[in-house]
Each structure stands twice: as C-alpha cells, then as structure tokens.
Design a protein around this motif. Structure first.
Motif, short mmCIF file in Angstrom:
data_model
loop_
_atom_site.label_atom_id
_atom_site.label_comp_id
_atom_site.label_asym_id
_atom_site.label_seq_id
_atom_site.Cartn_x
_atom_site.Cartn_y
_atom_site.Cartn_z
N GLU A 78 0.84 -1.18 0.00
CA GLU A 78 0.00 0.00 0.00
C GLU A 78 0.89 1.24 0.00
OE1 GLU A 78 -3.41 0.65 -0.12
OE2 GLU A 78 -3.28 -1.39 -0.87
N PRO A 79 0.62 2.21 -0.88
CA PRO A 79 1.44 3.42 -0.88
C PRO A 79 1.28 4.18 0.43
CG PRO A 79 -0.50 3.74 -2.24
CD PRO A 79 -0.47 2.29 -1.87
N PRO A 80 2.34 4.89 0.85
CA PRO A 80 2.22 5.70 2.06
C PRO A 80 1.22 6.81 1.86
CG PRO A 80 4.20 6.28 0.86
CD PRO A 80 3.61 5.08 0.17
N GLU A 81 0.77 7.39 2.96
CA GLU A 81 -0.24 8.44 2.87
C GLU A 81 0.23 9.59 1.99
OE1 GLU A 81 -3.89 10.18 3.38
OE2 GLU A 81 -3.22 8.17 3.96
N SER A 82 1.55 9.91 2.03
CA SER A 82 2.07 11.04 1.24
C SER A 82 1.94 10.80 -0.24
CB SER A 82 3.54 11.30 1.60
OG SER A 82 4.34 10.19 1.24
N CYS A 83 1.90 9.53 -0.66
CA CYS A 83 1.77 9.24 -2.08
C CYS A 83 0.34 8.87 -2.45
CB CYS A 83 2.70 8.08 -2.46
SG CYS A 83 4.45 8.48 -2.38
N ARG A 84 -0.49 8.47 -1.45
CA ARG A 84 -1.83 7.99 -1.77
C ARG A 84 -2.80 9.13 -2.00
NH1 ARG A 84 -1.95 4.47 1.92
NH2 ARG A 84 -3.07 5.59 3.54
N HIS A 85 -2.73 10.20 -1.18
CA HIS A 85 -3.67 11.29 -1.40
C HIS A 85 -3.11 12.22 -2.48
CE1 HIS A 85 -1.39 14.53 0.51
NE2 HIS A 85 -1.10 13.70 1.50
N THR A 86 -3.94 13.04 -3.05
CA THR A 86 -3.51 13.89 -4.16
C THR A 86 -3.76 15.36 -3.86
OG1 THR A 86 -5.65 13.50 -5.22
CG2 THR A 86 -3.82 12.11 -5.92
N SER A 87 -3.67 15.72 -2.57
CA SER A 87 -3.82 17.13 -2.20
C SER A 87 -2.48 17.83 -2.11
CB SER A 87 -4.56 17.25 -0.86
OG SER A 87 -3.82 16.61 0.16
N ALA A 88 -1.38 17.09 -2.29
CA ALA A 88 -0.05 17.67 -2.22
C ALA A 88 0.89 16.85 -3.09
CB ALA A 88 0.44 17.71 -0.77
N ILE A 89 2.04 17.44 -3.40
CA ILE A 89 3.04 16.75 -4.19
C ILE A 89 3.91 15.91 -3.25
CG2 ILE A 89 4.92 17.05 -5.86
CD1 ILE A 89 2.18 18.09 -6.80
N PRO A 90 4.08 14.61 -3.49
CA PRO A 90 4.89 13.78 -2.59
C PRO A 90 6.35 14.22 -2.58
CG PRO A 90 3.55 12.42 -4.06
CD PRO A 90 3.45 13.82 -4.57
N HIS A 91 7.07 13.86 -1.50
CA HIS A 91 8.48 14.14 -1.35
C HIS A 91 9.23 12.80 -1.29
CE1 HIS A 91 8.36 18.54 -0.09
NE2 HIS A 91 7.09 18.20 -0.23
N LEU A 92 10.28 12.66 -2.09
CA LEU A 92 11.10 11.45 -2.10
C LEU A 92 12.56 11.84 -1.94
CD1 LEU A 92 9.47 9.46 -5.05
CD2 LEU A 92 9.11 9.11 -2.61
N ASP A 93 13.30 11.02 -1.18
CA ASP A 93 14.72 11.24 -0.93
C ASP A 93 15.50 10.17 -1.68
OD1 ASP A 93 17.33 11.41 0.10
OD2 ASP A 93 16.64 12.01 2.08
N LEU A 94 16.28 10.58 -2.68
CA LEU A 94 16.97 9.62 -3.55
C LEU A 94 18.05 8.84 -2.80
CD1 LEU A 94 17.12 8.58 -6.45
CD2 LEU A 94 18.72 10.42 -6.97
N ARG A 95 18.51 9.33 -1.67
CA ARG A 95 19.53 8.59 -0.91
C ARG A 95 19.02 7.23 -0.46
NH1 ARG A 95 20.82 13.63 2.98
NH2 ARG A 95 18.54 13.63 2.84
N ARG A 96 17.71 7.09 -0.35
CA ARG A 96 17.14 5.81 0.09
C ARG A 96 17.34 4.71 -0.94
NH1 ARG A 96 11.30 7.30 0.60
NH2 ARG A 96 11.05 5.17 1.39
N LEU A 97 17.63 5.09 -2.19
CA LEU A 97 17.87 4.09 -3.23
C LEU A 97 19.10 3.25 -2.90
CD1 LEU A 97 16.92 3.07 -6.04
CD2 LEU A 97 18.46 4.77 -7.05
N ASP A 98 20.05 3.82 -2.16
CA ASP A 98 21.30 3.12 -1.83
C ASP A 98 21.41 2.83 -0.34
OD1 ASP A 98 22.20 3.26 -4.53
OD2 ASP A 98 22.80 5.34 -4.20
N ALA A 99 20.28 2.75 0.35
CA ALA A 99 20.29 2.58 1.81
C ALA A 99 20.05 1.13 2.22
CB ALA A 99 19.24 3.48 2.45
#
Length: 353
Positions: A10-31
């Motif tokens: 299930e997508p997190p709340e920040s990505c599931r609702h569409t009242s705001a633009i989600p925030h993603l941190d690219l450093r997590r790709l290598d974490a």
C-alpha cells in the motif's frame, strides 16, 4: 522483455492522497535492499497517482543550483537587442531566445520569456531520404555578451543528465524491468533539453497563462524553481500547487514512460499561472528524452502491474507516436509556429510533420 517480480504494498499516505506533491529522498535508493524496495514502490506510486514529486538527496549542491539560477537571471537582464540576436526563429534546431507571448500552448500564447539549449552536436547533412526530425540536431546559439552562460548551462546539462539517467534506471526497476531496459533508446545521444524561463508579473502580461495546460514529451522532467509559486498539477479534484522547496527538484514523467508502460504510468497535465503584479518567477527546466531515431518499446510488465495499465491517453488533437523524433518534432512545430514557418514550411505542404 522478460519481467521480474515487483514488491507490492500500500502506498504511504504522502503518495496515496492527491492534495499535495509527494516528497522522495533519492539517498534511500542506496540505503540497503529493504529501504531500496520501499523507495522504488513509493517512486512508482508517486509517478502513477500524482505524476509529480519533489526530489531531495539528489547530490547536486545548493551552490550549483544557486549558480545556474544566477546565470539565468543575468541572461534575462541582457538588453532586448542582445537577446534577439540569439532568437529561436534564427535556428532550425529550435534553440535560442523566445520573447513572452511567442510560444503557443493549446492555441494560446504563453506569457514567459525563455532561452532553450540542447546537446551541442553537429548539424546533420540533409538528403532527400532524411526524416524531417533530422533537422532538429545542431548547435546552440549563445549570447556574445554573456560567455559564462555557455559554460554554466552545459555543465548543468551534464549534471542533471546523470541525475535523470539514475532516476530512469530506478523507474525501470520499479516497473519490474532490468535497470538498463531503456538504454537502447537513449545510449549515445539522449535528447537533452534545457529551458531557462522567466515569467513576468501580471502587470506585464495579457493573461494568467504563464504556460498552458500540457504534458511533457520525454522520459522525465527535472525542474528547479525559485521562491515564487505558480506551477500547478492537474488532480482528480482540481489543480494542485507544486510549491517551491529549497534545494529540491520537481520531477514529473513524460509521454515516453506513459507509452512504454502502456499507461501504467501516466504523464500528468500541468500548467504555470502568471505571478502576481510586481513579482516574477524564474525556473530552470531539464527535459530528458530518447534518441530521435529511436522507437519506444512496449514493456512486458509483471502481471499485477499489467492488469492496472490503462493504455496511453489518447488526445485527438495531440496524438502520441512511438517514433521519438516524429513525436518531438510535432510538439516543436506546434509550440513555435514562427520557426515552423521559416524552416519547416515544406512539411505542411507534404503532411510529413
């Protein structure tokens, strides 16, 4: 192409609702593997549900962002004759300066002034057998009075190209593909397009259309904004403001990823509203696309993703083509009718565009 399994959650709340633009941190790709899997799922959800996201942890320093913004300001501060000396209408490759009101979106003028560059490549020798899009390749125009602009923008182009390709590889993994699945259609000559843009305040325009509602045509767009808001993304319940976030890129997918994923990912309509009177807005946009001679593949998605693919959106007034050069040239001709009339008049006569 064979598809691998993709972690579903299930997508997190920040990505599931569409009242705001989600925030993603690219450093997590290598974490680590677990965090990487979660990041890829959130990346896929953000691109599918909203189509836009703020990207931090991208490795490009605040000082580099400030430097390219300062260069853009210096360009727009040049005199009108200096800017007109590199007007786009002088370039068959759609490179150079465009005054406010001279670019067209959906049949209406965009109230922004801008300067466009691409990769510095030699002009292709024309022949009767050359496809029309071959005329797009060629050198940039540069203002004589600001030699630093060439150095700074080409350095920026290299940095954001590498960032864009890293993101593109992440999207491939998020769609259950080998990470280099798109390499055959960009390797050697990706379409690299920078647009520095200044939106004048409402007292200097004839309307609120900074740029009209549209989709982007490439793989990905990476945008740096100043502190003035104006970018809006179409959501199911209206327009969503993509408010500026210092040090972040606003990222959105284009029609190439929509086509390749059979509409599982959807290029989102967006626009820019003219700033209030007395203010202006500066942005630096980078558009990453495939080679002009490429054809967009249709990926074999994992079964669960394929079941949710909606097919690419069809607009009778703006049809999508899998032939990259044809699709890109179509957009350029529609947006810049003065350049089209000067250098591509034969295409209107033959219907080759």
């Amino acid at each position: 192409m064979a598809a691998s399994s993709v972690a579903r959650r299930e997508p997190p709340e920040s990505c599931r609702h569409t009242s705001a633009i989600p925030h993603l941190d690219l450093r997590r790709l290598d974490a680590g593997p677990a965090e990487r899997a979660v990041f890829l799922a959130e990346l896929r959800d953000a691109a599918r549900d909203v189509g836009f996201f703020h990207l931090t942890g991208h490795g490009i320093a605040l000082a580099e962002i400030a430097q390219v913004q300062a260069l853009a300001r210096r360009f727009f501060a040049l005199s009108l004759p200096e800017k007109q000396a590199v007007a786009m209408v002088r370039s068959p490759h759609f490179r150079g300066y465009t005054a406010a009101g001279r670019e067209i979106t959906r049949g209406a003028p965009d109230w922004r002034e801008q300067f466009d560059i691409g990769a510095e490549r030699v002009t292709l020798s024309p022949s009767a057998a050359s496809p029309p899009w071959a005329r797009l390749q060629g050198p940039n125009q540069w203002p004589v009075g600001l030699p630093e602009l060439r150095i700074g923008l080409l350095r920026w182009q290299e940095a954001v190209t590498q960032l864009g390709l890293r993101l593109l590889r992440a999207f491939a993994l998020a769609l259950g593909q080998p990470e280099d699945v798109f390499a055959p259609i960009y390797a050697g000559a990706p379409n690299q397009h920078i647009k520095i843009i200044r939106y004048p305040g409402r007292e200097a325009t004839q309307g609120e259309q900074g740029v009209g509602a549209h989709k982007d045509s490439g793989f990905l767009t990476l945008l740096v904004q100043d502190e003035q808001s104006g970018l809006e993304v179409e959501g199911p319940d209206g327009w969503i403001a993509a408010e500026p976030v210092e040090g972040s890129f606003v990222v959105n997918i284009g029609e190439l990823l929509e086509l390749a994923s059979n509409g599982y990912l959807r290029a989102t309509i967006h626009r820019v509203v003219t700033p209030p009177a007395g203010l202006d807005r500066l942005s630096v946009a980078f558009f990453l696309g495939a080679r002009h001679d490429a054809t967009v593949p249709l990926l074999e998605l994992p079964a669960d993703l394929a079941a949710e693919a909606r097919g690419p959106a069809s607009d009778p007034d703006n049809p999508l083509f899998h032939e990259v050069g044809r699709n890109y040239l179509k957009g350029r001709l529609r947006s810049h009718p003065d350049v089209a009339a000067r250098f591509y008049g034969d295409l209107a006569e033959t219907g080759a565009a």
